[in-house]
Motif scaffolding. Structure first.
Motif, PDB file in Angstrom:
ATOM      1  N   GLU A 267       0.824  -1.215   0.000  1.00 25.27           N
ATOM      2  CA  GLU A 267       0.000   0.000   0.000  1.00 25.27           C
ATOM      3  C   GLU A 267       0.853   1.258   0.000  1.00 25.27           C
ATOM      4  OE1 GLU A 267      -3.493   2.047   2.785  1.00 25.27           O
ATOM      5  OE2 GLU A 267      -2.999  -0.088   2.999  1.00 25.27           O
ATOM      6  N   ARG A 268       2.042   1.169   0.600  1.00 26.90           N
ATOM      7  CA  ARG A 268       2.947   2.324   0.644  1.00 26.90           C
ATOM      8  C   ARG A 268       4.019   2.259  -0.441  1.00 26.90           C
ATOM      9  NH1 ARG A 268       2.171   5.197   5.568  1.00 26.90           N
ATOM     10  NH2 ARG A 268       3.771   6.616   4.765  1.00 26.90           N
ATOM     11  N   GLY A 269       3.819   1.398  -1.439  1.00 28.76           N
ATOM     12  CA  GLY A 269       4.717   1.355  -2.586  1.00 28.76           C
ATOM     13  C   GLY A 269       6.031   0.655  -2.331  1.00 28.76           C
ATOM     14  N   ARG A 270       6.090  -0.202  -1.321  1.00 27.70           N
ATOM     15  CA  ARG A 270       7.333  -0.913  -1.003  1.00 27.70           C
ATOM     16  C   ARG A 270       7.244  -2.371  -1.436  1.00 27.70           C
ATOM     17  NH1 ARG A 270       8.855  -0.840   4.931  1.00 27.70           N
ATOM     18  NH2 ARG A 270      10.929  -1.354   4.118  1.00 27.70           N
ATOM     19  N   ASN A 271       8.407  -2.979  -1.584  1.00 31.31           N
ATOM     20  CA  ASN A 271       8.493  -4.406  -1.853  1.00 31.31           C
ATOM     21  C   ASN A 271       8.312  -5.148  -0.537  1.00 31.31           C
ATOM     22  OD1 ASN A 271       9.171  -7.035  -2.467  1.00 31.31           O
ATOM     23  ND2 ASN A 271      11.084  -6.530  -3.501  1.00 31.31           N
ATOM     24  N   PRO A 272       7.302  -6.028  -0.416  1.00 30.26           N
ATOM     25  CA  PRO A 272       7.098  -6.743   0.852  1.00 30.26           C
ATOM     26  C   PRO A 272       8.325  -7.504   1.316  1.00 30.26           C
ATOM     27  CG  PRO A 272       5.216  -7.049  -0.597  1.00 30.26           C
ATOM     28  CD  PRO A 272       6.268  -6.351  -1.408  1.00 30.26           C
ATOM     29  N   ALA A 273       9.154  -7.950   0.393  1.00 26.29           N
ATOM     30  CA  ALA A 273      10.353  -8.706   0.765  1.00 26.29           C
ATOM     31  C   ALA A 273      11.359  -7.855   1.532  1.00 26.29           C
ATOM     32  CB  ALA A 273      11.013  -9.297  -0.479  1.00 26.29           C
ATOM     33  N   ASP A 274      11.171  -6.534   1.522  1.00 29.57           N
ATOM     34  CA  ASP A 274      12.094  -5.642   2.234  1.00 29.57           C
ATOM     35  C   ASP A 274      11.800  -5.579   3.729  1.00 29.57           C
ATOM     36  OD1 ASP A 274      13.431  -5.063  -0.085  1.00 29.57           O
ATOM     37  OD2 ASP A 274      12.357  -3.185  -0.464  1.00 29.57           O
TER      38      ASP A 274
END
Length: 445
Positions: A267-274
């Motif tokens: 939702e905040r434009g990040r890669n979940p793997a991070d």
């Protein structure tokens, strides 16, 4: 195929009187001196753990609970973990050190400069466990106490401002070239035209840049957060590299929790793997299944003294005097202020119907132990704990776990002596570190 996982240690009682109330107090370690902690972190690094997170609460709490917190040193006193960190960095080479910090206690410019300094001094091994403890607000100024979600809003502005300061040196600003030239016989250290005059005017903070500290060569300090509420998970999805997670350790619960974190990150434009999600666990490891069964049986019917001890500890955590309540009546959740952690309340209530369950039953339930082997608790052998960790990695894609306890050498060895060899033989625990600091080790598999 067995998955390698990440491991950390959560120093749950903070930088306080370690050993108090336990027989190993007579080892005669001084909790106010760095030696106890330095010995333990060397062992954590030898074991291959990624990081140590140090809990903290700047306040001794409300007037009604101060005596409960200090009587058995459960909630205080506590010294500042940020000032302990340099001693722990000096004793190790690879282990990440993550003190807890409260946005109310540090102005953004001061925080950015201090944290940058520690990041450089440590070889890029600093992490920051960002908490929104509103109960401490009165110690840091006259501003009114913020509600739960507003405290996260402030923390988000604070962290965003710190990151802007860290990034106020653009690429190429640092030159550090001593080679003489015709117009610069002493070389050139930096290009001032590439330092940005940051000007922040926000809802909670006002400050200017650029920051008087060097940019990072191996990435910014790792951000950790512990919040389990909807707003807390949103903060983690937007900002955190590591989420300190509290949830039942079964595959379905872990998958559900991770899905919520990953959705918040997307939702905040990040890669979940991070976002590395590490679930806290406080196992009781024993030498045999028979011994585990005896411990569990002995805890089945806690006496009044045990229930009172649980009430005192929960009063400290919840900053609410439970000992003054009627143990034989249901718990009225209205006794808890907005500043009290929703996760802490949920741990007290568990799966019980709070409207009909007497407080005594809630407290007694927290005293009862269960077996690792049947999923009812965390008492068992090192091999049984390794089975659980391996299963969660393979069947729930779990990133790893945080061992929850104090940092006394006795505690560390009780937890890890038998467990580490088993995990390594199964390929679950690292045997060596990579260069590049804490961030690199969290991203190396």
């Amino acid at each position: 195929m067995t998955r390698q996982q990440h491991f950390g240690w959560f120093l749950a009682r903070g930088f306080g009187p370690h050993g108090w109330g336990h027989p190993y107090l007579d080892w005669n370690y001084r909790w106010t001196s760095p030696g106890l902690y330095q010995q333990s972190v060397r062992d954590l690094e030898q074991a291959g753990l990624d990081l140590l997170i140090i809990e903290d609460a700047p306040s001794l709490g409300s007037a009604s609970t101060i005596d409960l917190r200090v009587r058995q040193a459960f909630g205080g006193p506590k010294h500042d973990p940020l000032l302990l960190a340099p001693y722990l960095f000096a004793a190790t080479q690879h282990l990440g050190i993550v003190p807890t910090v409260n946005p109310a206690a540090y102005l953004p410019y001061t925080a950015a400069r201090q944290f940058a300094t520690l990041q450089h001094l440590s070889g890029h091994r600093l992490g920051l466990n960002v908490v929104t403890d509103t109960g401490s607000a009165r110690h840091f100024g006259s501003a009114p106490v913020l509600a739960h979600d507003a405290a996260y809003d402030r923390a988000e502005e604070w962290l965003g401002g710190i990151r802007d300061l860290w990034r106020s040196w653009d690429d190429g600003a640092l030159i550090a070239d001593p080679t003489p030239t015709a117009d610069r016989p002493q070389g050139r250290y930096a290009d001032g035209t590439k330092l940005r005059a940051l000007r922040h005017r926000g809802e909670y903070f006002e400050f200017d840049g650029p920051l008087n500290a060097l940019p990072f060569t191996e990435g910014e300090p790792v951000i950790v957060s512990p919040g389990g509420s909807g707003r807390g998970l949103g903060f983690a999805g937007a900002n955190s590299d590591v989420q300190l997670a509290l949830a039942p350790l079964d595959a379905a619960s872990i998958r559900n929790y991770r899905a919520r974190i990953h959705a918040a990150a997307l939702e905040r434009g990040r890669n979940p793997a991070d976002v590395t999600v590490l679930f806290a666990i406080q196992p009781v490891l024993v030498g045999s299944a028979e011994e585990a069964d005896r411990l569990v049986a002995a805890s089945a019917n806690p006496d009044d003294a045990t229930v009172l001890t649980i009430a005192e500890r929960q009063s400290s955590d919840l900053e609410t005097d439970l000992t003054s309540l009627d143990f034989d009546a249901p718990l009225d959740l209205g006794v808890f202020g907005d500043h009290v952690s929703r996760g802490s309340i949920a741990r007290l209530v568990g799966s019980h119907d709070v409207e009909t369950t007497p407080l005594r039953v809630l407290l007694a339930s927290m005293a009862r132990l269960g077996r690792l082997s049947d999923g009812s608790g965390f008492v068992g052998t090192a091999s049984e704990l390794a089975d659980l960790i391996e299963d969660l990695g393979e069947n729930a894609d779990n990133d790893g776990v945080l061992f929850w306890g104090d940092l006394h050498p006795v505690t560390v060895h009780r937890m890890l002596d038998e467990l580490v060899p088993i995990l390594r033989r199964r390929g679950i625990l690292r045997t060596e570190y990579n260069p590049g600091g804490l961030r690199a080790n969290l991203r190396d598999f």
